[in-house]
Design a protein around this motif. Sequence first.
Motif, PDB file in Angstrom:
ATOM      1  N   LEU A   1      -1.746   0.904   1.232  1.00  0.00           N
ATOM      2  CA  LEU A   1      -2.263   1.120  -0.118  1.00  0.00           C
ATOM      3  C   LEU A   1      -2.458  -0.254  -0.744  1.00  0.00           C
ATOM      4  CD1 LEU A   1      -2.192   2.261  -3.126  1.00  0.00           C
ATOM      5  CD2 LEU A   1       0.272   2.288  -2.825  1.00  0.00           C
ATOM      6  N   ARG A   2      -3.679  -0.593  -1.103  1.00  0.00           N
ATOM      7  CA  ARG A   2      -3.949  -1.944  -1.615  1.00  0.00           C
ATOM      8  C   ARG A   2      -4.848  -1.890  -2.847  1.00  0.00           C
ATOM      9  NH1 ARG A   2      -1.812  -6.607   1.494  1.00  0.00           N
ATOM     10  NH2 ARG A   2      -0.942  -5.632   3.340  1.00  0.00           N
ATOM     11  N   ALA A   3      -4.495  -2.644  -3.870  1.00  0.00           N
ATOM     12  CA  ALA A   3      -5.371  -2.798  -5.023  1.00  0.00           C
ATOM     13  C   ALA A   3      -6.226  -4.044  -4.792  1.00  0.00           C
ATOM     14  CB  ALA A   3      -4.554  -2.932  -6.293  1.00  0.00           C
TER      15      ALA A   3
ATOM     16  N   GLN B   1      -6.133 -14.360   8.468  1.00  0.00           N
ATOM     17  CA  GLN B   1      -6.968 -15.279   7.690  1.00  0.00           C
ATOM     18  C   GLN B   1      -7.308 -14.656   6.343  1.00  0.00           C
ATOM     19  OE1 GLN B   1     -11.476 -14.954   8.904  1.00  0.00           O
ATOM     20  NE2 GLN B   1     -10.284 -15.190  10.772  1.00  0.00           N
ATOM     21  N   PHE B   2      -7.404 -15.513   5.329  1.00  0.00           N
ATOM     22  CA  PHE B   2      -7.855 -15.061   4.013  1.00  0.00           C
ATOM     23  C   PHE B   2      -9.374 -15.018   4.079  1.00  0.00           C
ATOM     24  CE2 PHE B   2      -9.093 -15.283  -0.378  1.00  0.00           C
ATOM     25  CZ  PHE B   2      -8.152 -14.484  -1.016  1.00  0.00           C
ATOM     26  N   VAL B   3      -9.940 -13.844   3.979  1.00  0.00           N
ATOM     27  CA  VAL B   3     -11.391 -13.680   4.139  1.00  0.00           C
ATOM     28  C   VAL B   3     -12.081 -14.128   2.848  1.00  0.00           C
ATOM     29  CG1 VAL B   3     -13.250 -12.039   4.583  1.00  0.00           C
ATOM     30  CG2 VAL B   3     -11.048 -11.794   5.765  1.00  0.00           C
ATOM     31  N   ALA B   4     -12.954 -15.136   2.980  1.00  0.00           N
ATOM     32  CA  ALA B   4     -13.611 -15.687   1.791  1.00  0.00           C
ATOM     33  C   ALA B   4     -14.986 -16.247   2.145  1.00  0.00           C
ATOM     34  CB  ALA B   4     -12.738 -16.768   1.157  1.00  0.00           C
TER      35      ALA B   4
ATOM     36  N   CYS C   1      -9.931  -5.792   3.177  1.00  0.00           N
ATOM     37  CA  CYS C   1      -9.330  -6.697   4.168  1.00  0.00           C
ATOM     38  C   CYS C   1      -8.078  -7.333   3.591  1.00  0.00           C
ATOM     39  CB  CYS C   1     -10.320  -7.764   4.602  1.00  0.00           C
ATOM     40  SG  CYS C   1     -10.932  -8.783   3.258  1.00  0.00           S
ATOM     41  N   GLU C   2      -7.106  -7.488   4.446  1.00  0.00           N
ATOM     42  CA  GLU C   2      -5.836  -8.122   4.055  1.00  0.00           C
ATOM     43  C   GLU C   2      -5.193  -8.694   5.307  1.00  0.00           C
ATOM     44  OE1 GLU C   2      -4.104  -6.196   5.902  1.00  0.00           O
ATOM     45  OE2 GLU C   2      -3.341  -4.443   4.903  1.00  0.00           O
ATOM     46  N   MET C   3      -3.899  -8.977   5.287  1.00  0.00           N
ATOM     47  CA  MET C   3      -3.326  -9.744   6.389  1.00  0.00           C
ATOM     48  C   MET C   3      -2.085  -9.121   7.051  1.00  0.00           C
ATOM     49  SD  MET C   3      -3.906 -13.526   4.665  1.00  0.00           S
ATOM     50  CE  MET C   3      -3.424 -14.437   6.113  1.00  0.00           C
ATOM     51  N   GLU C   4      -1.699  -7.908   6.646  1.00  0.00           N
ATOM     52  CA  GLU C   4      -0.454  -7.336   7.188  1.00  0.00           C
ATOM     53  C   GLU C   4      -0.542  -5.872   7.631  1.00  0.00           C
ATOM     54  OE1 GLU C   4      -0.561  -8.605   3.966  1.00  0.00           O
ATOM     55  OE2 GLU C   4       0.090 -10.645   4.474  1.00  0.00           O
ATOM     56  N   GLY C   5      -1.379  -5.079   6.969  1.00  0.00           N
ATOM     57  CA  GLY C   5      -1.337  -3.624   7.134  1.00  0.00           C
ATOM     58  C   GLY C   5      -1.438  -3.141   8.575  1.00  0.00           C
TER      59      GLY C   5
ATOM     60  N   SER D   1      -7.981  -7.431  -5.256  1.00  0.00           N
ATOM     61  CA  SER D   1      -7.730  -8.659  -6.017  1.00  0.00           C
ATOM     62  C   SER D   1      -8.907  -9.617  -5.988  1.00  0.00           C
ATOM     63  CB  SER D   1      -6.498  -9.376  -5.453  1.00  0.00           C
ATOM     64  OG  SER D   1      -6.682  -9.647  -4.065  1.00  0.00           O
ATOM     65  N   ASP D   2      -9.855  -9.425  -5.040  1.00  0.00           N
ATOM     66  CA  ASP D   2     -10.931 -10.416  -4.882  1.00  0.00           C
ATOM     67  C   ASP D   2     -12.100  -9.852  -4.077  1.00  0.00           C
ATOM     68  OD1 ASP D   2      -8.578 -11.052  -2.804  1.00  0.00           O
ATOM     69  OD2 ASP D   2     -10.507 -11.438  -1.851  1.00  0.00           O
ATOM     70  N   SER D   3     -13.180 -10.627  -4.074  1.00  0.00           N
ATOM     71  CA  SER D   3     -14.439 -10.168  -3.465  1.00  0.00           C
ATOM     72  C   SER D   3     -14.524 -10.471  -1.973  1.00  0.00           C
ATOM     73  CB  SER D   3     -15.611 -10.840  -4.170  1.00  0.00           C
ATOM     74  OG  SER D   3     -15.503 -12.243  -3.988  1.00  0.00           O
TER      75      SER D   3
HETATM   76  N1  SAH Z   1       0.014 -19.186   0.644  1.00  0.00           N
HETATM   77  C1  SAH Z   1      -0.368 -17.971  -0.068  1.00  0.00           C
HETATM   78  C2  SAH Z   1      -1.095 -17.050   0.865  1.00  0.00           C
HETATM   79  C3  SAH Z   1      -1.598 -15.761   0.237  1.00  0.00           C
HETATM   80  S1  SAH Z   1      -2.588 -14.920   1.384  1.00  0.00           S
HETATM   81  C4  SAH Z   1       0.915 -17.313  -0.596  1.00  0.00           C
HETATM   82  O1  SAH Z   1       1.955 -17.425   0.059  1.00  0.00           O
HETATM   83  O2  SAH Z   1       0.890 -16.696  -1.684  1.00  0.00           O
HETATM   84  C5  SAH Z   1      -3.175 -13.558   0.479  1.00  0.00           C
HETATM   85  C6  SAH Z   1      -2.379 -12.281   0.501  1.00  0.00           C
HETATM   86  O3  SAH Z   1      -3.105 -11.286  -0.199  1.00  0.00           O
HETATM   87  C7  SAH Z   1      -2.113 -11.695   1.884  1.00  0.00           C
HETATM   88  O4  SAH Z   1      -0.834 -11.121   1.907  1.00  0.00           O
HETATM   89  C8  SAH Z   1      -3.205 -10.631   2.077  1.00  0.00           C
HETATM   90  O5  SAH Z   1      -2.702  -9.431   2.642  1.00  0.00           O
HETATM   91  C9  SAH Z   1      -3.764 -10.366   0.687  1.00  0.00           C
HETATM   92  N2  SAH Z   1      -5.201 -10.619   0.503  1.00  0.00           N
HETATM   93  C10 SAH Z   1      -5.824 -10.499  -0.704  1.00  0.00           C
HETATM   94  N3  SAH Z   1      -7.133 -10.802  -0.594  1.00  0.00           N
HETATM   95  C11 SAH Z   1      -7.377 -11.113   0.699  1.00  0.00           C
HETATM   96  C12 SAH Z   1      -8.542 -11.528   1.419  1.00  0.00           C
HETATM   97  N4  SAH Z   1      -9.718 -11.712   0.802  1.00  0.00           N
HETATM   98  N5  SAH Z   1      -8.426 -11.775   2.749  1.00  0.00           N
HETATM   99  C13 SAH Z   1      -7.239 -11.613   3.358  1.00  0.00           C
HETATM  100  N6  SAH Z   1      -6.109 -11.253   2.726  1.00  0.00           N
HETATM  101  C14 SAH Z   1      -6.148 -10.993   1.407  1.00  0.00           C
END
Ligand code: SAH
Length: 227
Positions: free
Chosen positions: A191-193, A150-153, A170-174, A195-197
């Motif tokens: 290793l992740r940079a 899940q995209f955590v938001a 948090c991310e979705m693959e590691g 991108s969001d809060s």
């Molecule tokens: N349909 C979109 C889905 C992107 S999901 C697409 O195909 O581009 C977001 C990706 O960025 C995932 O690979 C995840 O590992 C990472 N990611 C960045 N911010 C995230 C967050 N807040 N929660 C979960 N994953 C996040």
Amino acid sequence: MIGIIAAMDVEMNSLRSYMENTETEVISGIRFVRGSLEGKDVVTAVCGIGKVFAALCAQTMILHYQPQCIINTGVAGTLTDALTIGSIAVSSAVVQHDMDTSALGDPVGLISGINKVELPADRLLSGQLSACAKVMGVKTATGVIASGDQFVASQERKAFIVEHFKAIACEMEGAAIGQVCHVNKVPFCVLRAISDSADGSSHMDYPTFVKMAAEQSVNLLRRFMRC
Ligand code: SAH
């Protein structure tokens, strides 16, 4: 040979543009590009989004290329004030925040069979990656990285992951890549940079910063390869 897996093209395309003597093979729908990066032998793959694609890719990479280690690179949401957009999170360990058999008395996140919640990343790799980030002057933290499908938001989910796992990003693959590496005894690191809060406070974070953050990880990996 070092294996490098990213989930999305935006996290891999520019890295691949620096590779030389490349050879491409498509296996199970995934394009594996092998070649040299800053003089080191690498095999790269874009696995797709989520834990299933990530696991499929890591297992295939291990069976076909026998990499000495695998680095999962890309972007992530932050779970700590210590990491702002563009900062780098390096894994000391990975967890699956959506693995939950707690109704049966297990700890949240327990991976049954392995019987662990946290799977440790390779200490040497983590140390080297974070040292590279410091040399580059990039803000970095090492800690638990949490994955889930899940995209955590939201504040709630973010708080849940911090409370249960003390994770920093948090991310979705590691953690899926980590589990496959653990089972196959292949050293790994995530290793992740940032991108969001990860709390939905600014919905524009991810689309605005994903490219810049992805580039930050690419720069760090190139630097790492030169060490
Ligand atoms: N349909 C979109 C889905 C992107 S999901 C697409 O195909 O581009 C977001 C990706 O960025 C995932 O690979 C995840 O590992 C990472 N990611 C960045 N911010 C995230 C967050 N807040 N929660 C979960 N994953 C996040």
